[in-house]
Scaffold this motif. Sequence first.
Motif, mmCIF file in Angstrom:
data_model
loop_
_atom_site.group_PDB
_atom_site.id
_atom_site.type_symbol
_atom_site.label_atom_id
_atom_site.label_comp_id
_atom_site.label_asym_id
_atom_site.label_seq_id
_atom_site.Cartn_x
_atom_site.Cartn_y
_atom_site.Cartn_z
ATOM 1 N N LEU A 69 -49.268 18.246 6.649
ATOM 2 C CA LEU A 69 -49.959 19.090 5.674
ATOM 3 C C LEU A 69 -50.607 20.295 6.347
ATOM 4 O O LEU A 69 -51.099 20.205 7.475
ATOM 5 N N GLY A 70 -50.641 21.405 5.631
ATOM 6 C CA GLY A 70 -51.364 22.581 6.084
ATOM 7 C C GLY A 70 -52.735 22.628 5.437
ATOM 8 O O GLY A 70 -53.071 21.801 4.587
ATOM 9 N N THR A 71 -53.542 23.603 5.844
ATOM 10 C CA THR A 71 -54.908 23.681 5.329
ATOM 11 C C THR A 71 -55.022 24.553 4.091
ATOM 12 O O THR A 71 -55.803 24.282 3.214
ATOM 13 N N ASP A 72 -54.324 25.636 4.009
ATOM 14 C CA ASP A 72 -54.277 26.604 2.905
ATOM 15 C C ASP A 72 -55.638 27.026 2.368
ATOM 16 O O ASP A 72 -55.769 27.464 1.227
ATOM 17 N N GLY A 73 -56.680 26.922 3.188
ATOM 18 C CA GLY A 73 -57.991 27.410 2.798
ATOM 19 C C GLY A 73 -58.692 26.611 1.722
ATOM 20 O O GLY A 73 -59.694 27.056 1.162
ATOM 21 N N LYS A 74 -58.194 25.407 1.419
ATOM 22 C CA LYS A 74 -58.748 24.628 0.308
ATOM 23 C C LYS A 74 -59.242 23.246 0.753
ATOM 24 O O LYS A 74 -59.330 22.334 -0.054
ATOM 25 N N ALA A 75 -59.546 23.090 2.030
ATOM 26 C CA ALA A 75 -60.002 21.788 2.545
ATOM 27 C C ALA A 75 -59.016 20.684 2.198
ATOM 28 O O ALA A 75 -59.403 19.554 1.916
ATOM 29 N N THR A 76 -57.731 21.017 2.239
ATOM 30 C CA THR A 76 -56.702 20.054 1.868
ATOM 31 C C THR A 76 -56.714 18.833 2.778
ATOM 32 O O THR A 76 -56.582 17.695 2.316
ATOM 33 N N LEU A 77 -56.879 19.062 4.075
ATOM 34 C CA LEU A 77 -56.814 17.945 5.020
ATOM 35 C C LEU A 77 -58.022 17.031 4.895
ATOM 36 O O LEU A 77 -57.889 15.818 4.745
ATOM 37 N N SER A 78 -59.209 17.616 4.980
ATOM 38 C CA SER A 78 -60.423 16.804 4.913
ATOM 39 C C SER A 78 -60.614 16.188 3.530
ATOM 40 O O SER A 78 -61.212 15.108 3.406
ATOM 41 N N GLY A 79 -60.099 16.845 2.507
ATOM 42 C CA GLY A 79 -60.219 16.300 1.159
ATOM 43 C C GLY A 79 -59.265 15.164 0.881
ATOM 44 O O GLY A 79 -59.592 14.232 0.130
ATOM 45 N N SER A 80 -58.088 15.210 1.488
ATOM 46 C CA SER A 80 -57.075 14.189 1.206
ATOM 47 C C SER A 80 -57.158 12.974 2.127
ATOM 48 O O SER A 80 -56.743 11.875 1.743
ATOM 49 N N ILE A 81 -57.689 13.146 3.337
ATOM 50 C CA ILE A 81 -57.628 12.055 4.308
ATOM 51 C C ILE A 81 -58.377 10.799 3.853
ATOM 52 O O ILE A 81 -57.910 9.682 4.114
ATOM 53 N N PRO A 82 -59.505 10.883 3.136
ATOM 54 C CA PRO A 82 -60.110 9.639 2.650
ATOM 55 C C PRO A 82 -59.208 8.872 1.689
ATOM 56 O O PRO A 82 -59.168 7.632 1.726
ATOM 57 N N PHE A 83 -58.473 9.595 0.835
ATOM 58 C CA PHE A 83 -57.555 8.936 -0.090
ATOM 59 C C PHE A 83 -56.398 8.288 0.672
ATOM 60 O O PHE A 83 -55.948 7.188 0.331
ATOM 61 N N ILE A 84 -55.904 8.982 1.688
ATOM 62 C CA ILE A 84 -54.811 8.459 2.502
ATOM 63 C C ILE A 84 -55.246 7.175 3.209
ATOM 64 O O ILE A 84 -54.539 6.154 3.181
ATOM 65 N N ILE A 85 -56.413 7.205 3.830
ATOM 66 C CA ILE A 85 -56.909 6.034 4.549
ATOM 67 C C ILE A 85 -57.133 4.858 3.595
ATOM 68 O O ILE A 85 -56.740 3.721 3.878
ATOM 69 N N GLU A 86 -57.736 5.133 2.462
ATOM 70 C CA GLU A 86 -58.009 4.069 1.487
ATOM 71 C C GLU A 86 -56.714 3.415 1.008
ATOM 72 O O GLU A 86 -56.619 2.180 0.931
ATOM 73 N N SER A 87 -55.711 4.229 0.703
ATOM 74 C CA SER A 87 -54.447 3.679 0.210
ATOM 75 C C SER A 87 -53.695 2.931 1.303
ATOM 76 O O SER A 87 -53.066 1.902 1.039
ATOM 77 N N MET A 88 -53.754 3.444 2.537
ATOM 78 C CA MET A 88 -53.121 2.740 3.640
ATOM 79 C C MET A 88 -53.744 1.367 3.831
ATOM 80 O O MET A 88 -53.037 0.364 4.034
ATOM 81 N N LYS A 89 -55.047 1.284 3.750
ATOM 82 C CA LYS A 89 -55.722 -0.012 3.882
ATOM 83 C C LYS A 89 -55.323 -0.941 2.740
ATOM 84 O O LYS A 89 -55.077 -2.135 2.954
ATOM 85 N N TYR A 90 -55.250 -0.410 1.547
ATOM 86 C CA TYR A 90 -54.896 -1.222 0.383
ATOM 87 C C TYR A 90 -53.515 -1.848 0.545
ATOM 88 O O TYR A 90 -53.316 -3.030 0.235
ATOM 89 N N TYR A 91 -52.574 -1.071 1.052
ATOM 90 C CA TYR A 91 -51.198 -1.558 1.190
ATOM 91 C C TYR A 91 -50.914 -2.183 2.559
ATOM 92 O O TYR A 91 -49.780 -2.597 2.833
ATOM 93 N N GLY A 92 -51.918 -2.242 3.423
ATOM 94 C CA GLY A 92 -51.735 -2.870 4.725
ATOM 95 C C GLY A 92 -50.905 -2.056 5.701
ATOM 96 O O GLY A 92 -50.254 -2.607 6.591
ATOM 97 N N ILE A 93 -50.943 -0.727 5.577
ATOM 98 C CA ILE A 93 -50.212 0.166 6.481
ATOM 99 C C ILE A 93 -51.158 0.594 7.596
ATOM 100 O O ILE A 93 -52.274 1.055 7.327
ATOM 101 N N LYS A 94 -50.738 0.469 8.842
ATOM 102 C CA LYS A 94 -51.625 0.763 9.969
ATOM 103 C C LYS A 94 -51.347 2.100 10.652
ATOM 104 O O LYS A 94 -52.248 2.731 11.181
#
Length: 207
Positions: A69-94
């Motif tokens: 992912l790129g940043t595109d000036g919209k906090a895309t990375l910092s905004g999405s990473i909590p959702f990514i981590i939460e979903s990875m934990k939910y599905y057991g992806i490490k």
Amino acid sequence: MRILLLGASGRVGSEFLKLANIDNQEVTAFVRDRTTLIYQAKTVHEGNVLRKEDIHSAMANQDIVVSALGTDGKATLSGSIPFIIESMKYYGIKRIITVGTAGILQSRVSPSLYRYQSTETRRRSPRATQAAEDHRLAYETLKSSTLDWTVICPTYLPDGEAIGNYRYEVDYLPIDGEKISVGDTAQFTFEQITSNKHIHCRVGLAY
């Protein structure tokens, strides 16, 4: 291996997808608009990484996550990473591999600072600083997680094919490193999906 590829239509993401197709990997390409894909993927998931439900639905049945992912000036990375981590934990992806920026490596001249915060960096525009901040926040969130993460940190990233003659270093940019092609960055990223060598590491890339 089932790979969720975020940013699949970007420069590094597109080259990663090409390599994964050649290697017959099973990729789910996550994009906002499927018409922007340069290469085809077995599965295409249209969505917005800043929407928790879009990330969660794409994460099901995956083995590994790769984010270009790129940043595109919209906090895309910092905004999405909590959702990514939460979903990875939910599905057991490490395992997660992300493509960052050399700005969030440690500075050689001021080791307590990131490169973008020190005199080591040459890019000091407000936009570059904003992008580096977004990358930093995403990295620090990953670092505090329990995931098996690797953050790949290329320096200046011109278009170009992979030539293979590059250097890498954990936590720092290789000395006198000035650029690394999109092709070689994608190649190094692809190699990490079957390697445990750089788990819990930032890796600087340059020629």
